[in-house]
Design a protein around this motif. Sequence first.
Motif, mmCIF file in Angstrom:
data_model
loop_
_atom_site.group_PDB
_atom_site.id
_atom_site.type_symbol
_atom_site.label_atom_id
_atom_site.label_comp_id
_atom_site.label_asym_id
_atom_site.label_seq_id
_atom_site.Cartn_x
_atom_site.Cartn_y
_atom_site.Cartn_z
ATOM 1 N N ARG A 26 29.565 -30.854 13.405
ATOM 2 C CA ARG A 26 28.447 -31.029 12.469
ATOM 3 C C ARG A 26 27.646 -32.250 12.952
ATOM 4 O O ARG A 26 28.219 -33.322 13.179
ATOM 5 C CB ARG A 26 28.953 -31.244 11.049
ATOM 6 N N VAL A 44 20.956 -31.640 8.664
ATOM 7 C CA VAL A 44 22.353 -31.574 9.090
ATOM 8 C C VAL A 44 22.617 -30.146 9.550
ATOM 9 O O VAL A 44 22.236 -29.182 8.868
ATOM 10 C CB VAL A 44 23.312 -31.950 7.945
ATOM 11 N N SER A 58 21.155 -28.288 5.751
ATOM 12 C CA SER A 58 20.259 -28.946 4.800
ATOM 13 C C SER A 58 19.193 -29.685 5.593
ATOM 14 O O SER A 58 19.429 -30.095 6.736
ATOM 15 C CB SER A 58 21.031 -29.920 3.898
ATOM 16 N N ARG A 88 25.760 -38.906 4.527
ATOM 17 C CA ARG A 88 26.669 -37.913 5.106
ATOM 18 C C ARG A 88 27.205 -38.325 6.476
ATOM 19 O O ARG A 88 27.811 -37.506 7.170
ATOM 20 C CB ARG A 88 25.971 -36.562 5.210
ATOM 21 N N SER A 112 29.711 -39.976 7.404
ATOM 22 C CA SER A 112 31.165 -39.818 7.583
ATOM 23 C C SER A 112 31.541 -38.384 7.929
ATOM 24 O O SER A 112 32.622 -38.135 8.462
ATOM 25 C CB SER A 112 31.900 -40.261 6.321
ATOM 26 N N GLU A 113 30.650 -37.421 7.650
ATOM 27 C CA GLU A 113 30.909 -36.011 7.955
ATOM 28 C C GLU A 113 30.429 -35.620 9.353
ATOM 29 O O GLU A 113 30.776 -34.542 9.840
ATOM 30 C CB GLU A 113 30.184 -35.104 6.953
#
Length: 230
Positions: free
Chosen positions: A87, A102, A110, A158, A160-161
């Motif tokens: 990702r 993302v 998104s 986001r 951390s993702e």
Amino acid sequence: MSKARAVAGGGHAVEVESERVAGWFDRFAARHGGVARTDRGPAAVVVTAVDGATATCAVPFAPLTDTGSVAGLAVEPLVAHLLAPRRVGLLLVRLGGHSVGVARDGVVESSRTDRRLVHGRSAAGGWSQHRFARRRAGQARVALRAAAADAAEVLVPRLSELDAVVLGGDQKALDGLRADHRLATLFALAEPRVLDVPEPRRTVLDDAARRARIVEIVVRENRRGSGWPR
């Protein structure tokens, strides 16, 4: 057919989709009489053919963990690395427009896109030119603030993702965003390669998500080289 361009010092840089990298190296080997060795480093993989030609692949989302030098063609660790699910954040910006999002495995999950009016350069002289330049600079500042705000709202929460952040667009505009302290952690995750993109909009963001999974391989022939594989 792979997209190619000439590079400084001779040779060609070829863009290859991750799913086609294994077959691309097989064709490279066939065109050059086989492969003498493969040198796998954390940031680059160099394949040297029997006839002296080389194919160097910069490793995206480095480092490559399975490294070393072996005889023959051995790019399986590179291919596995390229095909791993990821990702990524996307930040595309040009003066007057930006798109952030993302994406997972090349598909945007998104996004947010915005355009701001920034006039082109004026051919007028004297005070008119100075007034126009001040107005244009003000419009550019507003556009960059909007891009920074959207990146801070869409991407930073986001981080951390994300496995990485892929940048695209105008280098000067990107450098302007680097000065925003809210985006320091975002730029710390940024890949070295900056995508060349037109004025950002949603369709351009979708294309950038796909291109983020494309690698660039630089092919350099020896004097007896017979061409570069496509």
